[in-house]
Design an enzyme around this catalytic site. Structure first.
Site, mmCIF file in Angstrom:
data_model
loop_
_atom_site.group_PDB
_atom_site.id
_atom_site.type_symbol
_atom_site.label_atom_id
_atom_site.label_comp_id
_atom_site.label_asym_id
_atom_site.label_seq_id
_atom_site.Cartn_x
_atom_site.Cartn_y
_atom_site.Cartn_z
ATOM 1 N N ASP A 1 0.472 -0.168 6.044
ATOM 2 C CA ASP A 1 -0.855 -0.624 6.463
ATOM 3 C C ASP A 1 -1.996 -0.043 5.626
ATOM 4 O OD1 ASP A 1 0.453 -1.977 8.590
ATOM 5 O OD2 ASP A 1 0.533 -0.076 9.675
ATOM 6 N N LYS B 1 -1.928 -2.976 0.952
ATOM 7 C CA LYS B 1 -1.194 -3.417 -0.238
ATOM 8 C C LYS B 1 -1.349 -4.914 -0.457
ATOM 9 C CE LYS B 1 2.688 -1.786 1.441
ATOM 10 N NZ LYS B 1 2.191 -1.039 2.592
ATOM 11 N N GLY C 1 3.860 -6.707 7.934
ATOM 12 C CA GLY C 1 2.984 -7.846 8.214
ATOM 13 C C GLY C 1 1.798 -7.844 7.275
ATOM 14 N N HIS C 2 1.614 -8.941 6.568
ATOM 15 C CA HIS C 2 0.469 -9.047 5.673
ATOM 16 C C HIS C 2 -0.444 -10.151 6.147
ATOM 17 C CE1 HIS C 2 2.736 -7.094 2.089
ATOM 18 N NE2 HIS C 2 2.079 -6.217 2.798
ATOM 19 N N GLN D 1 5.803 -0.970 3.754
ATOM 20 C CA GLN D 1 5.650 0.378 4.332
ATOM 21 C C GLN D 1 5.101 1.332 3.277
ATOM 22 O OE1 GLN D 1 9.151 -1.070 5.025
ATOM 23 N NE2 GLN D 1 8.037 -2.235 6.534
HETATM 24 P P1 IMP Z 1 11.447 -0.004 11.544
HETATM 25 O O1 IMP Z 1 11.117 -0.175 10.093
HETATM 26 O O2 IMP Z 1 11.134 -1.224 12.351
HETATM 27 O O3 IMP Z 1 12.838 0.510 11.756
HETATM 28 O O4 IMP Z 1 10.463 1.144 12.108
HETATM 29 C C1 IMP Z 1 10.549 2.492 11.677
HETATM 30 C C2 IMP Z 1 9.159 3.124 11.610
HETATM 31 O O5 IMP Z 1 8.423 2.493 10.569
HETATM 32 C C3 IMP Z 1 8.332 2.947 12.877
HETATM 33 O O6 IMP Z 1 7.509 4.087 13.025
HETATM 34 C C4 IMP Z 1 7.489 1.712 12.561
HETATM 35 O O7 IMP Z 1 6.288 1.666 13.297
HETATM 36 C C5 IMP Z 1 7.218 1.941 11.084
HETATM 37 N N1 IMP Z 1 6.948 0.708 10.339
HETATM 38 C C6 IMP Z 1 7.834 -0.217 9.911
HETATM 39 N N2 IMP Z 1 7.217 -1.199 9.234
HETATM 40 C C7 IMP Z 1 5.912 -0.886 9.203
HETATM 41 C C8 IMP Z 1 4.759 -1.500 8.612
HETATM 42 O O8 IMP Z 1 4.828 -2.540 7.948
HETATM 43 N N3 IMP Z 1 3.567 -0.868 8.808
HETATM 44 C C9 IMP Z 1 3.464 0.291 9.502
HETATM 45 N N4 IMP Z 1 4.510 0.908 10.061
HETATM 46 C C10 IMP Z 1 5.720 0.331 9.913
HETATM 47 MG MG MG Z 2 1.300 -3.886 7.890
#
Ligand code: IMP
Ligand code: MG
Length: 332
Positions: A13, A16, A42-43, A174
């Site tokens: 977030d 990017k 999510g973009h 991420q």
């Molecule tokens: P997972 O990737 O769904 O397994 O989540 C693992 C951790 O990464 C959690 O703390 C999520 O909130 C965080 N996370 C995964 N994708 C994103 C993203 O695109 N933005 C922010 N946090 C993310």
């Molecule tokens: Mg995001």
């Protein structure tokens, strides 16, 4: 081949998507490749005045650039096809432009169900972790084995190492603080978020030209661990910065930028450019703080002093780093 990388330096977030969108506008890329993650990301982007939210398809598609979901990704088929439909309905052609690497893995209903019961890490519940686990356990399913994806799968070697020169923009998901190896385990995601992860998609290291590291003027994190200190100032940051998840709607925990962590992320990713987004949010909140690993907080008097502190800090640490402070949602 020439490759530029857009990488997150914090916990996702960072903005990017905005950087990728702006780079693509230059028209110099032949390919845009998402190198890790899934629809856990999510973009949100505004393209020609219309709002689109993309979770898995890379942004190149908006510019007629071949857009590849890379080998380092895992894919939810239902999400993938609904994004194709959404783009087509929005007047963005996808045919022959959107593809998936043969060896990307598939997220199954079982993965989704299992991740749905996860609470200790605070995942996005998109089946991401279980899909990567099965990939490494060698019990998963590759995209190339799925009939419905026949028209979309590509061999990255043929695609990127063909006779005509390719210029590839590699889009990370991420960020450093969520990286499987460098993040605060187990509060991490299951993929390689760093620039090293980009190379895993068939990119020779010598072809890398620019590494754009993206951070925010403050930090946010979504997940189960406590991240936000107890102070009403962070609720203000959250509201002014609209720090609520694009994928799950969850409130993001906020804190001041940890310069020690940012330095580490910048060095390990080998960034050539540092983009610090949302300076406008800091301005509205009106406090100019930075922190360090040892939890020491440096309070700066005003915006210019804060920017100079960051410039001076990085000038001493990384040679030839270009730093951008961004204060609008539309551009760097
Ligand atoms: P997972 O990737 O769904 O397994 O989540 C693992 C951790 O990464 C959690 O703390 C999520 O909130 C965080 N996370 C995964 N994708 C994103 C993203 O695109 N933005 C922010 N946090 C993310
Ligand atoms: Mg995001």
């Amino acid at each position: 081949m020439i490759a530029d990388i857009v990488v997150g330096l914090s916990f996702g977030d960072e903005g990017k998507g905005k950087v990728t969108h702006q780079l693509l506008k230059s028209g110099k890329y032949t390919h845009c490749l998402r190198y890790n993650g899934s629809n856990n990301a999510g973009h949100t982007i505004y393209h020609k005045g219309e709002k689109f939210v993309l979770h898995s398809i890379p942004m190149g598609v908006f510019f007629g650039v071949k857009s590849i979901i890379g080998a380092g990704c895992v894919v939810n088929l239902e999400q993938f096809f609904s994004e194709i439909e959404m783009l087509e309905e929005g007047g963005i052609p996808t045919e022959g432009l959107v593809c998936i690497a043969n060896s990307a893995h598939v997220i199954t209903d079982e993965h989704l169900e299992e991740d749905g019961k996860e609470f200790s890490i605070g995942t996005t519940k998109k089946g991401n972790g279980p899909a990567y686990r099965d990939k490494y356990a060698r019990t998963g399913t590759r995209a190339e084995a799925v009939e419905a994806l026949n028209d979309y799968t590509v061999d990255l070697y043929k695609e990127l190492h063909s006779a005509s020169p390719t210029v590839v923009l590699l889009e990370g998901a991420q960020g450093f603080g969520l990286d499987i190896d460098w993040g605060d385990y187990p509060y991490v995601t299951s993929s390689h978020c760093t620039s090293a992860g980009a190379l895993l998609n068939g990119i020779p290291p010598f072809s890398v030209r620019k590494v754009y590291g993206v951070a925010k003027a403050y930090e946010t994190y979504v997940g189960a661990k406590k991240f936000e200190p107890d102070s009403p100032i962070f609720q203000k940051l959250r509201d002014v910065g609209n720090e609520y998840g694009a994928t799950t709607g969850r409130p993001r925990q906020c804190n001041w930028t940890n310069l020690s962590l940012l330095e580490k992320a910048a060095k390990i990713n080998g960034i050539t450019d540092l983009i610090i987004n949302k300076v406008d949010v800091m301005r509205e909140v009106g406090e100019w703080n930075l922190r360090f690993d040892d939890s020491m907080i440096t309070r700066l008097q005003e915006e210019e002093a804060w920017k100079n502190y960051i410039r001076y800090f990085f000038n001493k640490k990384i040679r030839n780093l270009t730093i951008y402070f961004s204060e609008t949602p539309e551009r760097i």
